[in-house]
Design a protein around this motif. Structure first.
Motif, PDB file in Angstrom:
ATOM      1  N   ILE A   5     -15.679 -32.938  11.075  1.00 23.33           N
ATOM      2  CA  ILE A   5     -16.023 -31.619  10.537  1.00 23.33           C
ATOM      3  C   ILE A   5     -15.565 -30.599  11.573  1.00 23.33           C
ATOM      4  O   ILE A   5     -16.062 -30.579  12.706  1.00 23.33           O
ATOM      5  CB  ILE A   5     -17.537 -31.492  10.282  1.00 23.33           C
ATOM      6  CG1 ILE A   5     -18.001 -32.557   9.281  1.00 23.33           C
ATOM      7  CG2 ILE A   5     -17.868 -30.087   9.764  1.00 23.33           C
ATOM      8  CD1 ILE A   5     -19.512 -32.664   9.157  1.00 23.33           C
ATOM      9  N   LEU A  64     -13.904 -25.772   8.229  1.00 25.83           N
ATOM     10  CA  LEU A  64     -14.666 -24.608   7.786  1.00 25.83           C
ATOM     11  C   LEU A  64     -13.794 -23.367   7.803  1.00 25.83           C
ATOM     12  O   LEU A  64     -13.094 -23.097   8.780  1.00 25.83           O
ATOM     13  CB  LEU A  64     -15.884 -24.390   8.688  1.00 25.83           C
ATOM     14  CG  LEU A  64     -17.145 -25.173   8.330  1.00 25.83           C
ATOM     15  CD1 LEU A  64     -16.888 -26.678   8.377  1.00 25.83           C
ATOM     16  CD2 LEU A  64     -18.288 -24.813   9.251  1.00 25.83           C
ATOM     17  N   VAL A 109     -20.443 -28.493   2.988  1.00 22.64           N
ATOM     18  CA  VAL A 109     -19.609 -29.326   3.859  1.00 22.64           C
ATOM     19  C   VAL A 109     -19.769 -30.797   3.488  1.00 22.64           C
ATOM     20  O   VAL A 109     -18.782 -31.543   3.369  1.00 22.64           O
ATOM     21  CB  VAL A 109     -19.983 -29.108   5.339  1.00 22.64           C
ATOM     22  CG1 VAL A 109     -19.293 -30.141   6.229  1.00 22.64           C
ATOM     23  CG2 VAL A 109     -19.599 -27.698   5.785  1.00 22.64           C
TER      24      VAL A 109
END
Length: 336
Positions: free
Chosen positions: A83, A127, A213
């Protein structure tokens, strides 16, 4: 899908990184390893106090900078999912220090991609931000470039099963440097400076960002840019919710700011599908069949010319709802 898997979060000591950490450890206790990758040793030290090793043996703290590809490669060995939350995000600071912003947000993004290819990572979620949509500031431009890099990475993977996707959302309520904590800190002074009384923003809670996410990590086929359906707020309503008795002088917008933010432009509408809770802007080229994607997710194409911006949103927070949300998600001591 997380049992015995290893996850790495770049920028893991930031607001969203910490929220992701808490969510993952609470909901997926059978993960093998969770690596918090960031460059701030003090933040890592403070965060480690909340996760002592005897109680959380799966968590690791790894000092490193996304500008350093060799360090990323070392950190990603044995990692299954990444991530990417690390970024230089303050708009005025980026305007004043453009080269530093580019090094982190663009070159850093490419370093993450390269390191993932070199270490056998299976899935990657990067992101993004509403400021990457039709950007007028450097921060937005660098994040748009980052988005393009992650999406295009799916085109060069060959037989590698890795999947790259992107999530884009608006202001995360209570995140470091955002307007709500700023207003809360200034409330005692009796003055809440307003950039422009017409300004609006999209609003999403930390948990809403985390869930998005995790949705992308579990369901992305590769190349999607996910956008949540979330409400907007007016800056004057936020100020009224926090400091109804405060003075609210107008100080003008800062360099690189918009009055309203966008997440989907009319040009994006040709590739945008409604998935129910989210929209997905699909890549122009992809390695899977569009018909299969539509059937799998019950996706419907948006109308040509559709656009999604904070000023023309159909869902709005009120003064009262903002007060409640601030107490629930930002400051439990906040008086309603």
């Amino acid at each position: 899908m997380f049992t015995d898997k290893s996850i790495l979060i770049t920028g893991g000591t930031g607001s969203l990184g910490k929220a992701l950490t808490n969510y993952i450890l609470d909901n997926y206790p059978t993960i093998k390893r969770l690596v918090i990758f960031s460059r701030d040793e003090q933040k890592q030290y403070q965060m480690a106090l909340d996760y002592p090793h005897d109680q959380y043996p799966m968590i690791r703290f790894f000092i490193g900078d996304v500008r350093d590809k060799e360090r990323l490669i070392r950190a990603m060995k044995g990692i299954d999912y990444v991530i990417h939350a690390a970024a230089m995000k303050h708009v005025p600071i980026a305007e004043y220090n453009p080269d530093e912003c580019i090094k982190t947000n663009v070159y850093g993004a490419q370093n993450v991609i390269d390191a993932c290819f070199m270490t056998g990572v299976e899935r990657v979620v990067a992101l993004s931000t509403d400021k990457a949509c039709a950007p007028i500031n450097l921060y937005g431009a660098t994040k748009l470039t980052s988005d393009k890099l992650f999406i295009a990475a799916n085109n060069i993977k060959g037989d590698n099963p890795i999947r790259f996707s992107v999530v884009r959302y608006g202001n995360v309520m209570g995140s470091n440097g955002s307007v709500i904590p700023f207003f809360l800190s200034r409330k005692a002074t009796g003055i809440l400076p307003i950039t422009d009384p017409q300004m609006t923003r999209f609003n999403i809670s930390l948990i809403g960002g985390v869930e998005m996410v995790m949705h992308a990590l579990q369901h992305a086929w590769g190349g999607e840019l996910f956008v949540p359906k979330i409400p907007s707020y007016r800056i004057m309503d936020v100020a009224e919710a926090i400091g109804p008795d405060c003075e609210k002088p107008f100080v003008g917008i800062r360099p690189g700011e918009k009055i309203h933010e966008e997440m989907i432009t009319s040009s994006d509408s040709y590739f945008t599908y409604d998935l129910g809770k989210y929209y997905a802007i699909l890549p122009a080229t992809h390695k899977w069949k569009l018909e299969d994607f539509i059937q799998e997710f019950g996706a419907t194409k948006v109308k040509e010319g559709f656009q999604y911006n904070s000023g023309e949103n159909t869902e709005w927070e009120s003064v009262e709802s903002m007060r409640k949300l601030i107490q629930e998600h930002v400051d439990t001591s906040f008086h309603i």
